[in-house]
Design a protein around this motif. Structure first.
Motif, PDB file in Angstrom:
ATOM      1  N   GLU A   1       0.813  -1.229   0.000  1.00 35.24           N
ATOM      2  CA  GLU A   1       0.000   0.000   0.000  1.00 35.24           C
ATOM      3  C   GLU A   1       0.842   1.273   0.000  1.00 35.24           C
ATOM      4  OE1 GLU A   1      -4.110   1.352   2.029  1.00 35.24           O
ATOM      5  OE2 GLU A   1      -2.480   0.953   3.439  1.00 35.24           O
ATOM      6  N   PRO A   2       1.824   1.454   0.898  1.00 34.68           N
ATOM      7  CA  PRO A   2       2.601   2.703   0.854  1.00 34.68           C
ATOM      8  C   PRO A   2       3.466   2.832  -0.390  1.00 34.68           C
ATOM      9  CG  PRO A   2       3.489   1.210   2.507  1.00 34.68           C
ATOM     10  CD  PRO A   2       2.207   0.617   2.053  1.00 34.68           C
ATOM     11  N   LEU A   3       3.759   1.714  -1.041  1.00 33.09           N
ATOM     12  CA  LEU A   3       4.527   1.753  -2.277  1.00 33.09           C
ATOM     13  C   LEU A   3       3.636   1.939  -3.499  1.00 33.09           C
ATOM     14  CD1 LEU A   3       7.034  -1.168  -1.541  1.00 33.09           C
ATOM     15  CD2 LEU A   3       7.491   1.291  -1.405  1.00 33.09           C
ATOM     16  N   GLN A   4       2.329   2.055  -3.258  1.00 26.97           N
ATOM     17  CA  GLN A   4       1.329   2.231  -4.312  1.00 26.97           C
ATOM     18  C   GLN A   4       1.401   1.103  -5.341  1.00 26.97           C
ATOM     19  OE1 GLN A   4       2.221   6.388  -5.498  1.00 26.97           O
ATOM     20  NE2 GLN A   4       0.350   6.971  -4.429  1.00 26.97           N
ATOM     21  N   GLN A   5       1.466  -0.111  -4.820  1.00 27.01           N
ATOM     22  CA  GLN A   5       1.494  -1.292  -5.663  1.00 27.01           C
ATOM     23  C   GLN A   5       0.343  -2.222  -5.290  1.00 27.01           C
ATOM     24  OE1 GLN A   5       5.259  -3.248  -6.196  1.00 27.01           O
ATOM     25  NE2 GLN A   5       6.419  -1.339  -6.249  1.00 27.01           N
ATOM     26  N   GLY A   6      -0.039  -3.044  -6.247  1.00 30.01           N
ATOM     27  CA  GLY A   6      -1.024  -4.067  -5.996  1.00 30.01           C
ATOM     28  C   GLY A   6      -0.339  -5.391  -5.702  1.00 30.01           C
ATOM     29  N   PHE A   7      -1.119  -6.408  -5.363  1.00 24.55           N
ATOM     30  CA  PHE A   7      -0.505  -7.686  -5.044  1.00 24.55           C
ATOM     31  C   PHE A   7      -1.497  -8.828  -5.224  1.00 24.55           C
ATOM     32  CE2 PHE A   7      -2.434  -6.261  -1.076  1.00 24.55           C
ATOM     33  CZ  PHE A   7      -3.046  -7.416  -0.593  1.00 24.55           C
ATOM     34  N   ALA A   8      -0.949 -10.022  -5.345  1.00 28.81           N
ATOM     35  CA  ALA A   8      -1.708 -11.273  -5.288  1.00 28.81           C
ATOM     36  C   ALA A   8      -1.024 -12.141  -4.244  1.00 28.81           C
ATOM     37  CB  ALA A   8      -1.715 -11.977  -6.645  1.00 28.81           C
ATOM     38  N   PHE A   9      -1.805 -12.706  -3.339  1.00 35.29           N
ATOM     39  CA  PHE A   9      -1.276 -13.516  -2.245  1.00 35.29           C
ATOM     40  C   PHE A   9      -1.947 -14.872  -2.255  1.00 35.29           C
ATOM     41  CE2 PHE A   9      -1.922 -15.101   2.136  1.00 35.29           C
ATOM     42  CZ  PHE A   9      -0.604 -15.269   2.526  1.00 35.29           C
ATOM     43  N   ALA A  10      -1.167 -15.929  -1.974  1.00 32.60           N
ATOM     44  CA  ALA A  10      -1.712 -17.285  -1.892  1.00 32.60           C
ATOM     45  C   ALA A  10      -1.164 -17.969  -0.651  1.00 32.60           C
ATOM     46  CB  ALA A  10      -1.377 -18.091  -3.144  1.00 32.60           C
TER      47      ALA A  10
ATOM     48  N   ILE B   1       2.927 -11.997  -5.143  1.00 34.34           N
ATOM     49  CA  ILE B   1       3.503 -11.185  -6.216  1.00 34.34           C
ATOM     50  C   ILE B   1       3.031  -9.756  -5.979  1.00 34.34           C
ATOM     51  CG2 ILE B   1       3.623 -10.753  -8.693  1.00 34.34           C
ATOM     52  CD1 ILE B   1       2.885 -13.711  -9.107  1.00 34.34           C
ATOM     53  N   MET B   2       3.955  -8.837  -5.872  1.00 32.40           N
ATOM     54  CA  MET B   2       3.636  -7.423  -5.686  1.00 32.40           C
ATOM     55  C   MET B   2       4.057  -6.684  -6.948  1.00 32.40           C
ATOM     56  SD  MET B   2       4.709  -5.066  -2.412  1.00 32.40           S
ATOM     57  CE  MET B   2       6.420  -4.822  -2.932  1.00 32.40           C
ATOM     58  N   SER B   3       3.197  -5.794  -7.445  1.00 37.31           N
ATOM     59  CA  SER B   3       3.481  -5.174  -8.737  1.00 37.31           C
ATOM     60  C   SER B   3       2.889  -3.778  -8.816  1.00 37.31           C
ATOM     61  CB  SER B   3       2.889  -6.045  -9.861  1.00 37.31           C
ATOM     62  OG  SER B   3       3.009  -5.419 -11.114  1.00 37.31           O
ATOM     63  N   ARG B   4       3.621  -2.873  -9.481  1.00 34.40           N
ATOM     64  CA  ARG B   4       3.064  -1.540  -9.736  1.00 34.40           C
ATOM     65  C   ARG B   4       2.236  -1.524 -11.011  1.00 34.40           C
ATOM     66  NH1 ARG B   4       5.633   1.880 -13.341  1.00 34.40           N
ATOM     67  NH2 ARG B   4       7.656   1.242 -14.165  1.00 34.40           N
ATOM     68  N   SER B   5       2.270  -2.617 -11.764  1.00 29.50           N
ATOM     69  CA  SER B   5       1.413  -2.791 -12.924  1.00 29.50           C
ATOM     70  C   SER B   5       0.340  -3.807 -12.580  1.00 29.50           C
ATOM     71  CB  SER B   5       2.239  -3.274 -14.120  1.00 29.50           C
ATOM     72  OG  SER B   5       1.421  -3.529 -15.235  1.00 29.50           O
ATOM     73  N   ARG B   6      -0.808  -3.708 -13.216  1.00 29.57           N
ATOM     74  CA  ARG B   6      -1.912  -4.612 -12.905  1.00 29.57           C
ATOM     75  C   ARG B   6      -1.543  -6.055 -13.227  1.00 29.57           C
ATOM     76  NH1 ARG B   6      -6.967  -3.265 -11.915  1.00 29.57           N
ATOM     77  NH2 ARG B   6      -6.703  -1.195 -12.863  1.00 29.57           N
ATOM     78  N   LEU B   7      -1.963  -6.977 -12.360  1.00 27.61           N
ATOM     79  CA  LEU B   7      -1.778  -8.404 -12.549  1.00 27.61           C
ATOM     80  C   LEU B   7      -3.097  -9.031 -12.977  1.00 27.61           C
ATOM     81  CD1 LEU B   7       0.256  -9.162  -9.293  1.00 27.61           C
ATOM     82  CD2 LEU B   7       1.186  -8.882 -11.600  1.00 27.61           C
ATOM     83  N   SER B   8      -3.012 -10.065 -13.791  1.00 26.06           N
ATOM     84  CA  SER B   8      -4.235 -10.751 -14.224  1.00 26.06           C
ATOM     85  C   SER B   8      -3.942 -12.247 -14.359  1.00 26.06           C
ATOM     86  CB  SER B   8      -4.739 -10.191 -15.554  1.00 26.06           C
ATOM     87  OG  SER B   8      -3.783 -10.397 -16.588  1.00 26.06           O
ATOM     88  N   ASP B   9      -5.012 -13.022 -14.515  1.00 27.30           N
ATOM     89  CA  ASP B   9      -4.911 -14.470 -14.772  1.00 27.30           C
ATOM     90  C   ASP B   9      -4.066 -15.185 -13.721  1.00 27.30           C
ATOM     91  OD1 ASP B   9      -6.366 -14.053 -17.192  1.00 27.30           O
ATOM     92  OD2 ASP B   9      -4.508 -13.421 -18.152  1.00 27.30           O
ATOM     93  N   VAL B  10      -4.265 -14.844 -12.470  1.00 24.02           N
ATOM     94  CA  VAL B  10      -3.467 -15.415 -11.384  1.00 24.02           C
ATOM     95  C   VAL B  10      -3.853 -16.878 -11.163  1.00 24.02           C
ATOM     96  CG1 VAL B  10      -2.874 -15.221  -8.937  1.00 24.02           C
ATOM     97  CG2 VAL B  10      -3.301 -13.147 -10.295  1.00 24.02           C
TER      98      VAL B  10
END
Length: 290
Positions: A60-69, A100-109
């Motif tokens: 969140e403070p890095l303004q990134q999105g993420f996927a967690f498993a 996976i943490m990313s500043r670009s959108r992630l899809s198809d996880v």
């Protein structure tokens, strides 16, 4: 909001070892400047890491999105050290996994189980019971100019060279089904402990590690290279409690397929005073996009 990618991106991989040190970890992430970070050993609702959602609190403070498993549901407070340090405390969710943490959108996880599970319940020391098994989490970087996949990987620590190769076979079989031969970057903690130690011997072994770890043969046959993605340095580090002790090995690796690699680095996982914030160093690779 997701950020657009430039002509190149930096992809990092790091076993953050519970991600207990929030501020120091954030400073390290800012220094590395990764566009995508492949994370392992991340806690959600564990007393040992302040019962936080460590991935959210980092992203969140890095303004990134993420996927967690989830890799494991923890049935206790952690290992023997953590049981002593956090005696009398309680977990809120008891989840532990990869992200996976990313500043670009992630899809198809999607998630790939890598073992049969049960190792940390049936054959574990009594003070660290957990349900689950090792796994990888994969996603596509949506804004890349071509289909580009990233995979955060964590192989079993209580393993042999042969069982690690088997886990890689399972990962690659799943990737063939899900993404075919698309460009991809795989990174994480492979627990490759069969290399000779000492800086010179380790660096030489890492130039062609196939004689030491059969999993590299599997990766090569699937089109993944490692030589330009790794600098051959050890990625273990002594924690503040004095463990583990040298000699150290290279447990963490990055692999690339179908992309142009322009640089790589091993980063010291320490705070501003030089104190370890994980028992693993962070590694990164730079990828040319256009």
């Amino acid at each position: 909001m997701p950020s657009p990618l430039g002509s190149s991106i930096r992809i990092a991989a790091w076993n953050a070892e519970r991600c207990k040190y929030d501020r120091a970890t954030r400073r390290l992430m800012e220094a590395v400047g990764a566009d995508v970070t492949l994370l392992s050993e991340m806690d959600v609702g564990m007393a040992r890491s302040g019962n936080r959602h460590t991935v959210h609190d980092l992203a969140e403070p890095l303004q990134q999105g993420f996927a967690f498993a989830v890799e494991f549901v923890e049935l206790g407070l952690g290992d023997s050290r953590e049981m002593r340090w956090h005696a009398g405390q309680s977990n809120t969710l008891s989840l532990h996994g990869n992200a996976i943490m990313s500043r670009s959108r992630l899809s198809d996880v999607f998630v790939v189980p890598l073992d049969e599970g049960g190792t940390w319940f049936c054959n574990s020391d009594a003070d660290q019971r957990r349900l689950g098994g090792r796994m990888a989490i994969a996603a596509r970087i949506t804004s890349a100019p071509y289909p580009l996949w990233v995979v955060s990987l964590h192989l079993e620590s209580r393993s042999t060279r042969q069982t690690r190769a088997l886990q890689i076979q399972r990962l690659l079989a799943a990737l063939r089904t899900e993404i075919g031969d698309a460009p991809a970057v795989i990174g994480g903690d492979l627990n490759t402990d069969a290399f000779p130690t000492g800086p010179a011997a380790l660096r030489e072994a890492c130039e062609d590690p196939r004689d030491f770890e059969p999993l590299f043969n599997e990766m090569a046959e699937a089109g993944f290279s490692w030589s330009s993605c790794n600098d051959g340095r050890a990625t273990q580090r002594t924690r503040p409690d004095g463990t583990p002790s040298p000699p150290f090995n290279r447990l963490d690796w990055l692999f690339a397929r179908g992309v142009e690699v322009t640089g790589c680095r091993t980063w010291s996982a320490v705070d501003t005073e030089g104190t370890a914030i994980s028992d693993h160093e962070l590694i990164s690779v730079d990828i040319k996009l256009v």
